[in-house]
Design an enzyme around this catalytic site. Structure first.
Site, short mmCIF file in Angstrom:
data_model
loop_
_atom_site.label_atom_id
_atom_site.label_comp_id
_atom_site.label_asym_id
_atom_site.label_seq_id
_atom_site.Cartn_x
_atom_site.Cartn_y
_atom_site.Cartn_z
N HIS A 9 -7.18 -0.54 2.77
CA HIS A 9 -6.57 0.34 3.77
C HIS A 9 -7.41 1.58 4.02
CE1 HIS A 9 -5.37 3.28 0.74
NE2 HIS A 9 -4.98 2.26 -0.02
N GLU A 79 -0.35 -3.03 -4.42
CA GLU A 79 -1.26 -2.40 -5.38
C GLU A 79 -0.72 -2.53 -6.80
OE1 GLU A 79 -4.02 -1.76 -6.51
OE2 GLU A 79 -4.72 0.09 -5.56
#
Length: 186
Positions: A9, A79
């Site tokens: 990201h 994550e």
């Protein structure tokens, strides 16, 4: 042979300051928006038969700004859950735990290395079974490194040697009969 593209990201406030971010759902900074938008110049959604994104806002927004609005949210791409270390920088963690490294010591109150590896191994299996020429995963720094290690069948401790920049693109594939890194951190 499927090529697997990994996209980390774009920048968030916490990635800029080095704070560990797993479940805290941050949006991109203005720079992160520009980084994600610039991915359109390098990635064409029509080239990918499977498009997956972490459920976190920063990954989903990166996918959308890169032109991949039609992506599937995949919880396994989230994550690494940092538990008690959420929001802390590595120097802050090392004040309490000298010499700490996620690859060796994990995170109290968070996921173990084996748990992270198990869910990212499921992503690898899904990509390989898809039969598509190209797949792409929008995710995060540590989890994407573990995904690459699963692709290569390397021990998780090797993750320390594969840093990922924000808004980077990496490609996993094969070199003859062996799983390989085709491009890293571009």
């Amino acid at each position: 042979m499927t090529l697997l593209y990994l996209v980390r990201h774009g920048q968030t406030e916490w990635s800029r300051s080095g704070r560990h971010t797993s479940v805290t759902d941050l949006d991109l900074t203005d720079l992160g928006v520009a980084q994600a938008t610039s991915l359109r110049e390098r990635l064409d959604p029509r080239d990918f038969g499977l498009v997956l994104s972490s459920p976190r806002l920063r990954a989903r927004r990166t996918a959308e700004l890169a032109g991949f609005g039609d992506h599937e949210v995949c919880d396994d791409l989230a994550e690494w859950f940092y538990g008690d270390f959420e929001g802390l920088t590595s120097p802050q963690i090392r004040e309490r735990y000298p010499g700490w490294r996620i690859w060796f010591n994990g995170c109290p109150g968070g996921e173990s290395a084996d748990e992270v590896r198990a869910r990212l191994t499921r992503v690898v299996a899904r990509v390989r079974a898809s039969g598509v020429a190209r797949a792409i995963c929008f995710g995060h720094g540590h989890a994407s490194r573990v995904l690459a290690l699963c692709w290569l069948d390397f021990p998780i401790m090797f993750g320390q040697s594969f840093p990922l920049e924000v808004a980077s693109v990496s490609i996993l594939g094969r070199e003859k009969e062996s799983p390989a890194i085709v491009r890293w951190n571009s």
